[in-house]
Design a protein around this motif. Structure first.
Motif, PDB file in Angstrom:
ATOM      1  N   PRO A 157    -109.144  -1.748  34.334  1.00 55.86           N
ATOM      2  CA  PRO A 157    -108.986  -2.325  33.002  1.00 55.86           C
ATOM      3  C   PRO A 157    -108.780  -1.294  31.902  1.00 55.86           C
ATOM      4  O   PRO A 157    -108.470  -1.646  30.774  1.00 55.86           O
ATOM      5  CB  PRO A 157    -110.307  -3.079  32.789  1.00 55.86           C
ATOM      6  CG  PRO A 157    -111.285  -2.372  33.647  1.00 55.86           C
ATOM      7  CD  PRO A 157    -110.510  -1.867  34.833  1.00 55.86           C
ATOM      8  N   GLY A 158    -108.939  -0.040  32.204  1.00 56.65           N
ATOM      9  CA  GLY A 158    -108.723   0.991  31.196  1.00 56.65           C
ATOM     10  C   GLY A 158    -109.964   1.244  30.365  1.00 56.65           C
ATOM     11  O   GLY A 158    -111.067   0.798  30.682  1.00 56.65           O
ATOM     12  N   PHE A 159    -109.766   1.977  29.271  1.00 59.23           N
ATOM     13  CA  PHE A 159    -110.868   2.415  28.422  1.00 59.23           C
ATOM     14  C   PHE A 159    -111.027   1.549  27.184  1.00 59.23           C
ATOM     15  O   PHE A 159    -111.963   1.738  26.418  1.00 59.23           O
ATOM     16  CB  PHE A 159    -110.651   3.855  27.961  1.00 59.23           C
ATOM     17  CG  PHE A 159    -110.406   4.838  29.069  1.00 59.23           C
ATOM     18  CD1 PHE A 159    -110.995   4.714  30.316  1.00 59.23           C
ATOM     19  CD2 PHE A 159    -109.571   5.920  28.860  1.00 59.23           C
ATOM     20  CE1 PHE A 159    -110.778   5.630  31.326  1.00 59.23           C
ATOM     21  CE2 PHE A 159    -109.346   6.852  29.853  1.00 59.23           C
ATOM     22  CZ  PHE A 159    -109.938   6.706  31.090  1.00 59.23           C
ATOM     23  N   ILE A 200    -110.394  13.491  22.925  1.00 56.56           N
ATOM     24  CA  ILE A 200    -109.874  12.429  23.806  1.00 56.56           C
ATOM     25  C   ILE A 200    -108.639  12.920  24.554  1.00 56.56           C
ATOM     26  O   ILE A 200    -107.724  13.472  23.949  1.00 56.56           O
ATOM     27  CB  ILE A 200    -109.457  11.185  22.994  1.00 56.56           C
ATOM     28  CG1 ILE A 200    -110.613  10.648  22.170  1.00 56.56           C
ATOM     29  CG2 ILE A 200    -108.924  10.089  23.915  1.00 56.56           C
ATOM     30  CD1 ILE A 200    -110.187   9.580  21.178  1.00 56.56           C
ATOM     31  N   ILE A 201    -108.625  12.668  25.847  1.00 57.66           N
ATOM     32  CA  ILE A 201    -107.405  12.816  26.649  1.00 57.66           C
ATOM     33  C   ILE A 201    -107.262  11.505  27.415  1.00 57.66           C
ATOM     34  O   ILE A 201    -108.119  11.152  28.222  1.00 57.66           O
ATOM     35  CB  ILE A 201    -107.492  13.996  27.624  1.00 57.66           C
ATOM     36  CG1 ILE A 201    -107.633  15.306  26.865  1.00 57.66           C
ATOM     37  CG2 ILE A 201    -106.258  14.024  28.532  1.00 57.66           C
ATOM     38  CD1 ILE A 201    -107.847  16.518  27.744  1.00 57.66           C
ATOM     39  N   ALA A 202    -106.207  10.759  27.112  1.00 58.92           N
ATOM     40  CA  ALA A 202    -105.991   9.469  27.767  1.00 58.92           C
ATOM     41  C   ALA A 202    -104.519   9.112  27.704  1.00 58.92           C
ATOM     42  O   ALA A 202    -103.802   9.537  26.803  1.00 58.92           O
ATOM     43  CB  ALA A 202    -106.813   8.377  27.083  1.00 58.92           C
ATOM     44  N   ASP A 203    -104.110   8.327  28.678  1.00 59.09           N
ATOM     45  CA  ASP A 203    -102.790   7.711  28.604  1.00 59.09           C
ATOM     46  C   ASP A 203    -102.909   6.514  27.674  1.00 59.09           C
ATOM     47  O   ASP A 203    -103.987   5.914  27.559  1.00 59.09           O
ATOM     48  CB  ASP A 203    -102.334   7.263  29.986  1.00 59.09           C
ATOM     49  CG  ASP A 203    -102.115   8.443  30.914  1.00 59.09           C
ATOM     50  OD1 ASP A 203    -101.194   9.223  30.657  1.00 59.09           O
ATOM     51  OD2 ASP A 203    -102.892   8.583  31.878  1.00 59.09           O
ATOM     52  N   VAL A 204    -101.820   6.179  27.016  1.00 60.06           N
ATOM     53  CA  VAL A 204    -101.827   5.020  26.130  1.00 60.06           C
ATOM     54  C   VAL A 204    -100.559   4.210  26.336  1.00 60.06           C
ATOM     55  O   VAL A 204     -99.490   4.759  26.577  1.00 60.06           O
ATOM     56  CB  VAL A 204    -101.949   5.407  24.634  1.00 60.06           C
ATOM     57  CG1 VAL A 204    -103.309   6.002  24.325  1.00 60.06           C
ATOM     58  CG2 VAL A 204    -100.862   6.328  24.188  1.00 60.06           C
ATOM     59  N   TYR A 250    -106.199   4.373  28.688  1.00 59.16           N
ATOM     60  CA  TYR A 250    -106.516   4.294  30.120  1.00 59.16           C
ATOM     61  C   TYR A 250    -106.221   5.620  30.800  1.00 59.16           C
ATOM     62  O   TYR A 250    -105.674   6.546  30.204  1.00 59.16           O
ATOM     63  CB  TYR A 250    -105.724   3.162  30.784  1.00 59.16           C
ATOM     64  CG  TYR A 250    -104.223   3.388  30.810  1.00 59.16           C
ATOM     65  CD1 TYR A 250    -103.598   3.843  31.961  1.00 59.16           C
ATOM     66  CD2 TYR A 250    -103.436   3.139  29.689  1.00 59.16           C
ATOM     67  CE1 TYR A 250    -102.223   4.050  31.993  1.00 59.16           C
ATOM     68  CE2 TYR A 250    -102.076   3.341  29.717  1.00 59.16           C
ATOM     69  CZ  TYR A 250    -101.471   3.804  30.865  1.00 59.16           C
ATOM     70  OH  TYR A 250    -100.123   4.016  30.888  1.00 59.16           O
ATOM     71  N   ASP A 251    -106.580   5.686  32.080  1.00 59.12           N
ATOM     72  CA  ASP A 251    -106.295   6.846  32.922  1.00 59.12           C
ATOM     73  C   ASP A 251    -105.124   6.466  33.825  1.00 59.12           C
ATOM     74  O   ASP A 251    -105.283   5.697  34.778  1.00 59.12           O
ATOM     75  CB  ASP A 251    -107.529   7.205  33.750  1.00 59.12           C
ATOM     76  CG  ASP A 251    -107.302   8.349  34.726  1.00 59.12           C
ATOM     77  OD1 ASP A 251    -106.148   8.833  34.863  1.00 59.12           O
ATOM     78  OD2 ASP A 251    -108.279   8.764  35.364  1.00 59.12           O
TER      79      ASP A 251
END
Length: 116
Positions: A47-49, A10-14, A28-29
């Motif tokens: 809305p994000g992931f 996983i690579i994502a902003d949180v 989300y991205d």
């Protein structure tokens, strides 16, 4: 609190939100988030992931949420997201923690973008 999750899967902003011991994590991205100066007239809100919610109840904790099945396409990716929120709350280690994480696919949406 803005952070980033980077694992093999996983690579994502949180975004992390705390209320007492409870934690909500939004995945989300960040590159798709409108900047403040872009929030005029036509706005596309991503809305994000998905979200995970860790709620402490006495000597136990409940973990629930939903994750976008296109992004979190395997059980291993969901497990990595669960591990991430557990790492944010070391007090959750060795607690009874049942969970239900739904993998969801967007079928429709309700939207207002400033144009109509």
């Amino acid at each position: 609190m803005l952070e980033k999750i980077i694992t093999k899967l996983i690579i994502a902003d949180v975004d992390i939100f705390y209320k007492d011991q409870d934690i909500v994590v939004r995945f989300y991205d960040g590159s798709r988030e409108p900047k403040e100066e872009e929030i005029v007239n036509l706005v596309v809100v991503d809305p994000g992931f998905g979200y995970l919610y860790l709620k402490f109840k006495g000597d136990a904790a409940l973990l629930s949420g939903y994750l976008n099945e296109i992004i979190f396409s395997s059980d291993e990716m969901v497990d990595a997201a669960i591990q991430y929120i557990e790492d944010l709350a070391p007090q959750s280690k060795n607690l009874y923690m049942p969970y239900h994480i739904s993998r969801v696919r967007e079928t429709s949406c309700v939207e207002y973008n400033g144009e109509y």
